[in-house]
Structures are given as structure tokens and as C-alpha cells.
Motif scaffolding. Structure first.
Motif, PDB file in Angstrom:
ATOM      1  N   SER A 230     -15.842  12.124  -5.517  1.00 53.06           N
ATOM      2  CA  SER A 230     -15.543  12.717  -6.727  1.00 53.06           C
ATOM      3  C   SER A 230     -14.076  12.854  -7.089  1.00 53.06           C
ATOM      4  O   SER A 230     -13.408  13.236  -8.174  1.00 53.06           O
ATOM      5  CB  SER A 230     -16.239  14.065  -7.098  1.00 53.06           C
ATOM      6  N   ALA A 231     -13.052  13.103  -5.906  1.00 52.05           N
ATOM      7  CA  ALA A 231     -11.822  13.391  -5.974  1.00 52.05           C
ATOM      8  C   ALA A 231     -10.996  12.508  -5.089  1.00 52.05           C
ATOM      9  O   ALA A 231     -10.729  13.024  -3.845  1.00 52.05           O
ATOM     10  CB  ALA A 231     -11.636  14.759  -5.820  1.00 52.05           C
ATOM     11  N   PRO A 232     -10.785  11.377  -5.205  1.00 49.98           N
ATOM     12  CA  PRO A 232     -10.354  10.363  -4.386  1.00 49.98           C
ATOM     13  C   PRO A 232      -8.537  10.658  -4.228  1.00 49.98           C
ATOM     14  O   PRO A 232      -8.070   9.872  -3.204  1.00 49.98           O
ATOM     15  CB  PRO A 232     -10.426   9.017  -4.936  1.00 49.98           C
ATOM     16  N   TRP A 233      -8.020  11.345  -4.606  1.00 51.95           N
ATOM     17  CA  TRP A 233      -6.571  11.755  -4.667  1.00 51.95           C
ATOM     18  C   TRP A 233      -6.306  12.210  -2.997  1.00 51.95           C
ATOM     19  O   TRP A 233      -6.866  12.801  -2.456  1.00 51.95           O
ATOM     20  CB  TRP A 233      -6.010  13.105  -5.523  1.00 51.95           C
ATOM     21  N   VAL A 234      -5.248  11.284  -2.789  1.00 49.31           N
ATOM     22  CA  VAL A 234      -4.628  11.630  -1.347  1.00 49.31           C
ATOM     23  C   VAL A 234      -3.310  11.930  -1.393  1.00 49.31           C
ATOM     24  O   VAL A 234      -2.583  11.557  -2.429  1.00 49.31           O
ATOM     25  CB  VAL A 234      -4.697  10.506  -0.351  1.00 49.31           C
ATOM     26  N   MET A 235      -2.528  12.747  -0.659  1.00 51.94           N
ATOM     27  CA  MET A 235      -1.370  13.163  -0.641  1.00 51.94           C
ATOM     28  C   MET A 235      -0.162  12.618  -0.252  1.00 51.94           C
ATOM     29  O   MET A 235       0.840  12.788  -0.458  1.00 51.94           O
ATOM     30  CB  MET A 235      -1.146  14.920  -0.118  1.00 51.94           C
ATOM     31  N   GLN A 236      -0.575  11.349   0.247  1.00 53.53           N
ATOM     32  CA  GLN A 236       0.331  10.341   0.760  1.00 53.53           C
ATOM     33  C   GLN A 236      -0.341   8.806   0.624  1.00 53.53           C
ATOM     34  O   GLN A 236      -1.446   8.801   0.996  1.00 53.53           O
ATOM     35  CB  GLN A 236       1.129  10.876   2.081  1.00 53.53           C
ATOM     36  N   CYS A 237       0.615   7.788   0.496  1.00 56.82           N
ATOM     37  CA  CYS A 237      -0.005   6.452   0.503  1.00 56.82           C
ATOM     38  C   CYS A 237       1.225   5.850   1.407  1.00 56.82           C
ATOM     39  O   CYS A 237       2.279   5.518   0.998  1.00 56.82           O
ATOM     40  CB  CYS A 237       0.049   5.900  -0.765  1.00 56.82           C
ATOM     41  N   ASN A 238       0.800   5.601   2.707  1.00 58.61           N
ATOM     42  CA  ASN A 238       1.878   4.775   3.343  1.00 58.61           C
ATOM     43  C   ASN A 238       1.172   3.454   3.908  1.00 58.61           C
ATOM     44  O   ASN A 238      -0.074   3.414   4.513  1.00 58.61           O
ATOM     45  CB  ASN A 238       1.952   5.660   4.972  1.00 58.61           C
ATOM     46  N   GLY A 239       1.655   2.313   3.447  1.00 57.29           N
ATOM     47  CA  GLY A 239       1.107   1.023   3.763  1.00 57.29           C
ATOM     48  C   GLY A 239       1.696   0.540   5.271  1.00 57.29           C
ATOM     49  O   GLY A 239       2.573   1.325   5.993  1.00 57.29           O
ATOM     50  N   ASN A 240       1.103  -0.639   5.841  1.00 56.89           N
ATOM     51  CA  ASN A 240       1.534  -0.897   7.020  1.00 56.89           C
ATOM     52  C   ASN A 240       2.120  -2.203   7.023  1.00 56.89           C
ATOM     53  O   ASN A 240       2.553  -2.791   8.011  1.00 56.89           O
ATOM     54  CB  ASN A 240       0.267  -1.077   7.984  1.00 56.89           C
ATOM     55  N   LEU A 241       2.419  -2.533   5.701  1.00 53.99           N
ATOM     56  CA  LEU A 241       2.936  -4.009   5.638  1.00 53.99           C
ATOM     57  C   LEU A 241       4.202  -3.937   4.678  1.00 53.99           C
ATOM     58  O   LEU A 241       3.859  -3.581   3.278  1.00 53.99           O
ATOM     59  CB  LEU A 241       1.989  -5.044   4.767  1.00 53.99           C
ATOM     60  N   PRO A 242       5.413  -4.117   5.092  1.00 57.47           N
ATOM     61  CA  PRO A 242       6.568  -4.184   4.435  1.00 57.47           C
ATOM     62  C   PRO A 242       6.742  -5.083   3.212  1.00 57.47           C
ATOM     63  O   PRO A 242       6.693  -6.265   3.878  1.00 57.47           O
ATOM     64  CB  PRO A 242       7.630  -3.913   5.513  1.00 57.47           C
ATOM     65  N   LEU A 243       6.992  -4.753   2.230  1.00 60.97           N
ATOM     66  CA  LEU A 243       7.446  -6.021   1.277  1.00 60.97           C
ATOM     67  C   LEU A 243       8.924  -6.063   0.814  1.00 60.97           C
ATOM     68  O   LEU A 243       9.315  -4.655   0.573  1.00 60.97           O
ATOM     69  CB  LEU A 243       6.631  -5.657  -0.090  1.00 60.97           C
ATOM     70  N   CYS A 244       9.690  -7.020   0.789  1.00 62.74           N
ATOM     71  CA  CYS A 244      10.988  -7.219   0.178  1.00 62.74           C
ATOM     72  C   CYS A 244      10.938  -8.031  -1.023  1.00 62.74           C
ATOM     73  O   CYS A 244      10.415  -9.380  -0.825  1.00 62.74           O
ATOM     74  CB  CYS A 244      11.845  -7.659   1.339  1.00 62.74           C
ATOM     75  N   ASN A 245      11.103  -7.529  -2.069  1.00 64.32           N
ATOM     76  CA  ASN A 245      10.853  -8.134  -3.446  1.00 64.32           C
ATOM     77  C   ASN A 245       9.668  -8.973  -3.439  1.00 64.32           C
ATOM     78  O   ASN A 245       9.586 -10.178  -3.945  1.00 64.32           O
ATOM     79  CB  ASN A 245      11.840  -9.331  -3.541  1.00 64.32           C
ATOM     80  N   GLY A 246       8.443  -8.104  -3.107  1.00 66.57           N
ATOM     81  CA  GLY A 246       7.252  -8.438  -3.069  1.00 66.57           C
ATOM     82  C   GLY A 246       6.765  -9.550  -2.166  1.00 66.57           C
ATOM     83  O   GLY A 246       5.536 -10.178  -2.344  1.00 66.57           O
TER      84      GLY A 246
END
Length: 509
Positions: A230-246
Motif C-alpha cells: 500500500s506504500a511502495p516508496w523506498v528512501m533510495q534507489c541504487n541500481g547495479n548496472l551503470p549506464l553511460c548515455n543510455g
């Protein structure tokens, strides 16, 4: 009621592991420079026609890596990053930002967040050019969002020094989702003073937008949620795949000469710790808002969300070889250097631009504001606040036009919040440790050590500052620009969406 950031829910889909992807098999995309669609009149410039740009926000699919299925995204002109908008100082332009997105969002909306309540449209956008000195009605105020099928025409005076700016969505309560979906691009201001330095230009001057993402094995973007549906907000979003210009782990073919890379951190929460392989050094020439006073040789460049650093890299000694741009110890972009041409790389100018220091003692107002994370009874972060106030509380910061102020950010939290002020550029005065217990118990600001001056690379003009835990970070600025409502906020997008953003009002002189 506020949503809580309880433990992260386990992803319902299997995610791609970085180790499963081949490195450096895709060429680095270089966003095209946007061309004006024509000219239009504007009431501020009677009898004059201004260049007019028409930019659509559209859904699209793109391969983030050769070995991944296409990923559904949103982007300006149907691309991530969007096209680069390239302008000259004091030459105003008009940009029509058009919402041509679907009616439904494909990422999880938390309707308990202020501004994203049920009943509001799922898909809402409003574009902010980060770092631009603009009238209030063209700044992309978070509540000025509009829905699919509608647009906003903004006027950009471009009355500021040459700088690497960027544009992104700023819709109230869902900025983190819209930017994660791909709504970002570069906005470059040029001027004659910078041009006279003969820094790398044309195809040797490349914006590099850095971020990270979580990608499922079917190619879809995964956005993390809490274990409370009911409250999906999380205080951080860290990915594991780096993107350079997509792109994930791309390569760039370069000549054995000097290049200018405009490094822009467009990640939701992650910082980048950048270096070059083979102990090659960067020469940093600019930060957020303009050129530095002189080039700085640096082995590492650390960028928090929204920060920029323009660096020069000299490939002349590496003909026929490769060099990697690394985040921490991981290569994220490979440079493939072509054969030597025998031409010499010109010397760098010893000085770049005068950066006069603001006299903080001359400020007419010295404000002290706390950065706060409010927890629930179970220790879960619920709300992120600026000086204990929510977005909807009365405006408390009302500087006067052309006045100088200092703002001191007291950070008793465990996060190094990147704080951004709209409209103005500022200078970092100092950072100073304080007694956390005295502050928490009595809100008494008791310093425990000397003031630390900014690092040399922080001595230029900034619009985003890293505020370290346990420190008071002080900035000074002159409030140049037009009167009206603007905002200041943490540029961790998850924090910004959850009350860590406040309006301020610039009053007439």
C-alpha cells in the motif's frame, strides 16, 4: 499519513547481473544536438522572433545492451538521453515541452505521497532545466504539471555564463519515477569567453550522462519497492548496472588527441567515483555552473546526483591502445584510441575564468536549516524534511532580489544529501563538524572543530552541494533573477518526492 520505507521487497522478476553481460560491445550513443523547429514571437521581446524548439516526451523501446531484449522507457524525443539543447549566452529561446506519453505509468506510484494522491492522473510531467536562470513561470514548478496531450511553452533567457546544465522532469510526487523512466537530457550554454580558450569542441566535446538502473532479464526496468504494497516508496534507489548515455558498458572510438567530457550524474540516488585506468589523470575545467579559475589535475572525480564536472582527457600517448573510465574499480566505458596522427596536443591555458569570491560577511541574512529524516516507531524512515517543514507549510525563505545570503545546512542524518537551489548559483563557504547530541537534545549548534574550506574543485560556481553527515555546510549566493516562486530540495529523487523539497519566494528588491 506518510508512506514508510520498510525493508525492500524482493524483486518479483529475476534481475540481470552485471557479470553476465559482455563488456564494451556497444558504441557509446552521442545524443544529437536539437535543431530549432522555426521561430516564434514572445511578448517579452516585441518585434523580435526567437528560436523555437518543439520537444515531445514519448514512450519508446531501446536496447540498453547488445545481449538484452529491448527496454520500455520514456524519453524526450523518444530517446534517453534526450537531444542536447545547445544555446549561446544572452540569446533567448523558446521550448515547447509536449507530453505525448501514455495515460498509465509503468512504474509503481505511491499514492500516500503528497502530490501523488489517488485521483491525480498517473502520468504528469513538467520540465525543469537544472541550473538555468529563468523566470519563475519557466522554471518547471513541481505543481505546474500537465497530462498527456498537453504542453507548456517556456522562455529561456540564457543570461548566464557558459555551463553544462541538464533538463529533467520535476512533477510533484513522481519525479523519481519519471527520471528513472528516462526523462533527462543535456542543456549546454556557451559564451565567447569560453570559446576564446579553444577547448575541445564539435565532435570532441561530448556530454556523458551517468546513471544506474535495475534491469530484469526480460529487459524491463525494475524500480524497487517496500514490502508494504500500500506504500511502495523506498528512501533510495541504487541500481547495479551503470549506464553511460543510455548504454551498459559501451565503448567510444577516439582520436589520439584531447577530448572534453561533460560528466553529468543523472542517477536517482547513486554517486559516482570516477577514475581512468593506467593512472591517467583528468584535467577538470568546469563544475556545475561555469569554468573553474584554472585547470585542476585530478586522479578521481566524485559526483553526487545532479552534480557536473567538465574534464579534459588527453589520449595522445595512447594511440592504438584502450583506456577505461571506471566507477570505483569497475570499468564502465572503454575508450579505443586510434592510430597516431603525429600532431601535437596544444597546451592548456593556465587560467580559465575569473571566479570572484562572495564575501559571506556581507550577507544580509544568515539562515540555518536542518536536514531531517523522520522515522516511525519501528525505525523505518517515513518522511524527509527541510528544517522540519513540509512542502505545504507556509513559505519561510523569502530573500530579496540582488541580496546576498548564507544558508547553513545542519546534517544530523547518516546521508550526504545533495542540496540544490533553483535559479541561483552559489559558492561553498565551508564545512564544520558539530555536536550531534547537543543538536538533537536542544537544537543547540555547538561546533566541535574548525571550519574546513571547500576543496579546490569546489571553488567554482555551484548549484548542487554535498552536505556531509555530522557537518554544517555553508553556502553563499546573490539572488540574481526575477521575483517569483522557486524551490530548493535534496537531489536524492526519492527524498525530494517525500517532502524533502520546499518552495522559496524571491521578493522584489
Amino acid at each position: 499519513m506518510r508512506s514508510t520505507a520498510a525493508t525492500l521487497a524482493a524483486p518479483k522478476v529475476p534481475l540481470i547481473s552485471p557479470t553476465s553481460l559482455a563488456r564494451f560491445v556497444d558504441p557509446l550513443p552521442i545524443p544529437p544536438v536539437m535543431r530549432a523547429a522555426g521561430q516564434r514571437a514572445h511578448p517579452r521581446y516585441p518585434g523580435r522572433q526567437l528560436p523555437y524548439y518543439r520537444v515531445e516526451m514519448r514512450a519508446f523501446k531501446a536496447r540498453l545492451h547488445r545481449d538484452l531484449p529491448p527496454t520500455s522507457m520514456w524519453g524526450y524525443e523518444g530517446a534517453f538521453p534526450g537531444p542536447t539543447i545547445d544555446v549561446k549566452r544572452d540569446e533567448p529561446v523558446l521550448v515547447e515541452w509536449i507530453n505525448a506519453l501514455p495515460e498509465r505509468h509503468f512504474l509503481p506510484i505511491d499514492h500516500t505521497i503528497h502530490g501523488a494522491e489517488k485521483g491525480k492522473p498517473d502520468v504528469r510531467t513538467v520540465t525543469h532545466v537544472h541550473g538555468a536562470r529563468v523566470p519563475a513561470d519557466a522554471d518547471g514548478f513541481p505543481e505546474d504539471w500537465y497530462t498527456p496531450g498537453r504542453s507548456a511553452l517556456y522562455h529561456y533567457p540564457n543570461g548566464q555564463d557558459a555551463a553544462t546544465l541538464w533538463y529533467h522532469d520535476h512533477a510533484m510526487g513522481i519525479t523519481r519515477l519519471n527520471v528513472y523512466a528516462g526523462l533527462a537530457g543535456a542543456y549546454i550554454v556557451r559564451d565567447s569567453e569560453e570559446q576564446a580558450l579553444q577547448l575541445p569542441s564539435g565532435g570532441y566535446d561530448i556530454p556523458l550522462m551517468l546513471c544506474d538502473r535495475l534491469v530484469a532479464q526480460d529487459g524491463s526496468l525494475y524500480y524497487p519497492v517496500s514490502d508494504d504494497p500500500s506504500a511502495p516508496w523506498v528512501m533510495q534507489c541504487n541500481g547495479n548496472l551503470p549506464l553511460c548515455n543510455g548504454k551498459i558498458f559501451p565503448y567510444l572510438q577516439v582520436e589520439p588527441r584531447r577530448y572534453r567530457l561533460r560528466l553529468i550524474n543523472v542517477a536517482n540516488t547513486s554517486f559516482f567515483d570516477l577514475s581512468l585506468s593506467h593512472d591517467q589523470a583528468f584535467q577538470q575545467v568546469a563544475s556545475d555552473q561555469s569554468l573553474l579559475a584554472k585547470p585542476l589535475e585530478r586522479a578521481r572525480i566524485e559526483l553526487y546526483p545532479a552534480e557536473r564536472a567538465d574534464v579534459l582527457i588527453d589520449f595522445s600517448a595512447w594511440a592504438g591502445k584502450t583506456i577505461q573510465l571506471r566507477h570505483q574499480s569497475q570499468g564502465i566505458l572503454e575508450f579505443r584510441v586510434g592510430a597516431s596522427t603525429g600532431s601535437k596536443v596544444p597546451a592548456l591555458p593556465a587560467t580559465l575564468r575569473d571566479v570572484p569570491r562572495i564575501d559571506s560577511a556581507s550577507a544580509t541574512q544568515h539562515r540555518v536549516m536542518a536536514l531531517t529524516e523522520v522515522d516511525d516507531a519501528n525505525g523505518n524512515a517515513m518522511t524527509m524534511l527541510l528544517d522540519g517543514r513540509r512542502w505545504s507549510d507556509p513559505i519561510s525563505e523569502k530573500p530579496r532580489q540582488h541580496s546576498i545570503e548564507t544558508w547553513s545546512f545542519v546534517n544530523p542524518t547518516g546521508d550526504a544529501h545533495p542540496i540544490h537551489l533553483h535559479l541561483v548559483r552559489f559558492q561553498i563557504v565551508d564545512r564544520r563538524p558539530f555536536d550531534l547530541f547537543a543538536w538533537n537534545a536542544r537544537r543547540e549548534l555547538k561546533f566541535t572543530g574548525p571550519a574546513l574550506p571547500p576543496e579546490p574543485h569546489e571553488c567554482g560556481w555551484k548549484d548542487t552541494v554535498r552536505t556531509d553527515p555530522g557537518m554544517v555546510t555553508r553556502i553563499a549566493m546573490r539572488f540574481e533573477g526575477e521575483p517569483g516562486r522557486y524551490v530548493w530540495h535534496c537531489h536524492f529523487l526519492e527524498h525530494e518526492d517525500n517532502e524533502m523539497m520546499r518552495p522559496y519566494e524571491l521578493l522584489p528588491a
